[in-house]
Design a protein around this motif. Structure first.
Motif, PDB file in Angstrom:
ATOM      1  N   PHE A  75     -22.474 -31.043   4.078  1.00 41.53           N
ATOM      2  CA  PHE A  75     -23.149 -31.182   2.560  1.00 41.53           C
ATOM      3  C   PHE A  75     -25.094 -31.073   3.162  1.00 41.53           C
ATOM      4  N   HIS A  76     -25.442 -29.760   3.171  1.00 48.04           N
ATOM      5  CA  HIS A  76     -26.802 -29.797   4.020  1.00 48.04           C
ATOM      6  C   HIS A  76     -27.610 -30.574   3.352  1.00 48.04           C
ATOM      7  N   PRO A  94     -29.352 -28.070  -7.348  1.00 46.33           N
ATOM      8  CA  PRO A  94     -28.704 -27.423  -6.493  1.00 46.33           C
ATOM      9  C   PRO A  94     -28.131 -28.008  -5.222  1.00 46.33           C
ATOM     10  N   LEU A  95     -27.159 -28.242  -4.352  1.00 44.07           N
ATOM     11  CA  LEU A  95     -27.199 -28.429  -3.586  1.00 44.07           C
ATOM     12  C   LEU A  95     -25.710 -27.333  -2.818  1.00 44.07           C
ATOM     13  N   ASP A 130     -16.297 -30.680 -12.085  1.00 44.85           N
ATOM     14  CA  ASP A 130     -17.110 -29.845 -11.980  1.00 44.85           C
ATOM     15  C   ASP A 130     -17.653 -28.448 -10.625  1.00 44.85           C
ATOM     16  N   CYS A 131     -17.641 -29.125  -9.671  1.00 42.34           N
ATOM     17  CA  CYS A 131     -18.642 -29.153  -8.553  1.00 42.34           C
ATOM     18  C   CYS A 131     -17.194 -28.170  -7.993  1.00 42.34           C
ATOM     19  N   ASN A 132     -15.709 -28.385  -8.191  1.00 43.75           N
ATOM     20  CA  ASN A 132     -15.106 -27.459  -7.748  1.00 43.75           C
ATOM     21  C   ASN A 132     -15.055 -25.839  -7.833  1.00 43.75           C
ATOM     22  N   PHE A 133     -15.226 -25.029  -6.593  1.00 45.40           N
ATOM     23  CA  PHE A 133     -15.537 -23.533  -5.880  1.00 45.40           C
ATOM     24  C   PHE A 133     -14.147 -23.026  -6.315  1.00 45.40           C
ATOM     25  N   GLU A 178     -23.312 -22.402  -2.889  1.00 46.92           N
ATOM     26  CA  GLU A 178     -24.036 -23.621  -3.380  1.00 46.92           C
ATOM     27  C   GLU A 178     -23.406 -24.096  -5.002  1.00 46.92           C
ATOM     28  N   VAL A 179     -23.733 -25.442  -5.260  1.00 43.83           N
ATOM     29  CA  VAL A 179     -23.339 -26.128  -6.082  1.00 43.83           C
ATOM     30  C   VAL A 179     -23.827 -27.639  -6.806  1.00 43.83           C
TER      31      VAL A 179
END
Length: 545
Positions: A448-449, A458-459, A486-489, A529-530
């Protein structure tokens, strides 16, 4: 009653006196015979070297009958000395049969000397003598066609000495001190343990099996032309063989040529399955090493058993043992041994129709940090190295390609993977966790940034992948899952013409990227970006390439 007791006592007394008389007469006879034969030896009053050896053995036997152990040992050792001189000088028999006879006689001397030393409590002297015996004959192999006879004989020397060590009543020392052996030739702790000799007996018997495989290919043409001689039997002399020839009522014993003897010995050797005898020896050594707490030595014996089970086509038992040994090899970092072990495991998985295991072992092999030369191997080395072969770059690339062929259901040129077609559906998912041996194949990292972020903001998340496989790996898509779904990509390679069927799931974020190709030992970093939905801690559960 008293009269009967007196009669019995008189009878017993007479029997004892009679026994003593016989003992004295026998001792006198053996002493006189020994003295007579010793005179011949001292005067060298014999026609051949063979008679000198025979005389030494007879004098020693007579000395044993009289319980004169020092004299028996002296003449056994003298017989051994003369026998060694015969190796390069005797021409009475053809070369191969001459060596067979010499070794057979040497084996008799070895047993006698070892037994006398151990019964006298001289364990160190017995082990030192055994070393000398082995060193004298370890290079006396003969021609390649009969090398299997040497390894069979060599194995038997270790087996017999191990049994003598095991059955001796002398206490084996728990620890060694400088007094054992000599300054130039010290003894090791293992040489006092029977397991050491059983393990080497099994190892050399396996050398015999390898030699038979080589000899069989060389001897096929000769056997087809000349055939195998019939009615071969041991001669009345130790280590010699003759052919029984019947013509009418006349029975003759004819000598054998080396070609005839080689064909006979090879045909006899091929009749027997040495694998199960080798397994029994390795198991005996394994149990002994385990009782001593020598885990690594026991593991080597387990590997030996597994190889023999594989040779006997008992793939289930072989795989079970190979798996147990592989764990220790990984733990110790013994990559060369692990490479060979995984080669057998791959073959066992194929024979047992287990494609998931086949793929797992293949990927681990392909990623091992091992390199060798050009990979040129002769037939003997190929037999000994097993199905793994040499760990060359090309071999590792071929193994990786075999995995791709299995996954894509491609038929190999040999039809090797045909049996996987019915079981392939279950192999599309391999778990690589913190303790999985496949961690050396593919390493994944998520960062994680920012340490914290406001809800709805945004993260940035970076996913890094590292492959240790020898060839590039093309990833169709990479799915990243969080504790908040919801953050899955999914990251999808733009090079592909169409998206996978499950990429349109509700709420799934799909991001195209230029390329998802992993190159050997080069990190590939992807950033996405999530958006955080609710307050809480975000955890990345899984990355699925």
């Amino acid at each position: 009653m008293s009269n009967s007791l007196e009669v019995w006592m008189i009878v017993i007394f007479c029997i004892c006196r009679l026994k003593n008389v016989f003992v004295e007469l026998c001792a006198a006879f053996y002493k006189e015979e020994g003295r007579r034969i010793k005179a011949r030896i001292e005067k060298k009053n014999f026609a051949s070297v063979e008679l000198s050896i025979r005389y030494c053995f007879k004098v020693a036997i007579y000395a044993e009958f009289r319980r004169d152990w020092p004299e028996a040992l002296k003449f056994y050792e003298e017989g051994v000395r003369v026998l060694r001189e015969m190796i390069g000088t005797s021409t009475r028999l053809p070369p191969t049969q001459r060596l067979v006879e010499i070794k057979a006689v040497a084996e008799q001397f070895h047993f006698k000397i070892s037994t006398l030393l151990l019964h006298a409590g001289k364990v160190v002297e017995a082990i030192t003598w055994f070393r000398k015996h082995i060193k004298s004959y370890e290079r006396v192999v003969g021609t390649p066609e009969v090398a299997f006879l040497h390894w069979e004989w060599f194995s038997r020397q270790f087996l017999v000495f191990g049994e003598l060590i095991e059955t001796t009543s002398t206490t084996i020392p728990d620890t060694l001190s400088p007094r054992f052996g000599t300054a130039d030739n010290t003894l090791t702790e293992w040489e006092f343990q029977p397991a050491y000799y059983y393990q080497l007996a099994a190892t050399y018997l396996r050398e015999k099996r390898y030699a038979i495989e080589c000899s069989s290919s060389m001897a096929n043409l000769t056997t087809e032309v000349n055939g195998v001689p019939e009615s071969v039997m041991p001669s009345v002399y130790v280590g010699q063989y003759v052919r029984l020839f019947e013509q009418g009522d006349t029975v003759s014993l004819l000598p054998l040529s080396d070609t005839e003897y080689t064909s006979y010995a090879l045909s006899e050797a091929e009749r027997f399955q040495d694998s199960y005898e080798i397994i029994a020896l390795f198991r005996k050594a394994y149990e002994s090493f385990q009782s001593l707490g020598a885990t690594r030595m026991a593991s080597a014996c387990s590997s030996g058993m597994a190889i023999e089970y594989y040779a006997a086509a008992d793939f289930s038992n072989a795989k079970q043992l190979f798996d147990s040994v592989a764990g220790l090899y990984r733990q110790e970092g013994w990559t060369s041994l692990l490479w060979e072990n995984l080669g057998y495991l791959r073959e066992c998985s194929m024979k047992l129709n287990s494609p998931k295991d086949f793929i797992s072992y293949s990927l681990e092999m392909a990623a091992l940090p091992l390199f060798s030369g050009s990979g040129e191997e002769n037939r003997e080395n190929k037999i000994k190295s097993g199905p793994a072969g040499s760990p060359t770059i090309s071999r590792r690339e071929n193994i990786q390609q075999e995995v791709i062929n299995v996954l894509e259901r491609k038929q190999s040129s040999e039809g090797t993977y045909d049996g996987f077609n019915n079981a392939i559906e279950e192999v599309t998912h391999l778990d690589i966790d913190q303790i999985s041996p496949l961690r050396m194949v593919l390493t994944a990292s998520v960062a994680f940034h920012d340490q914290s972020v406001k809800p709805g903001s945004p993260l940035l998340v970076s996913v890094s992948l590292l492959s240790h496989l020898p060839s590039p790996v093309v990833v169709d898509q990479l799915e990243v899952q969080f504790n908040q779904s919801d953050c899955n990509f999914v990251m999808h390679s733009a090079q592909e013409d169409s998206l996978p069927s499950y990429s349109n799931l509700h709420g799934q974020v799909i991001q195209d990227t230029s390329s998802l190709t992993l190159f050997t030992n080069r990190w590939m970093r992807l950033t996405h970006e999530v958006k955080s939905g609710t307050i809480g801690i975000y955890t990345c559960h899984d990355q699925e390439p």
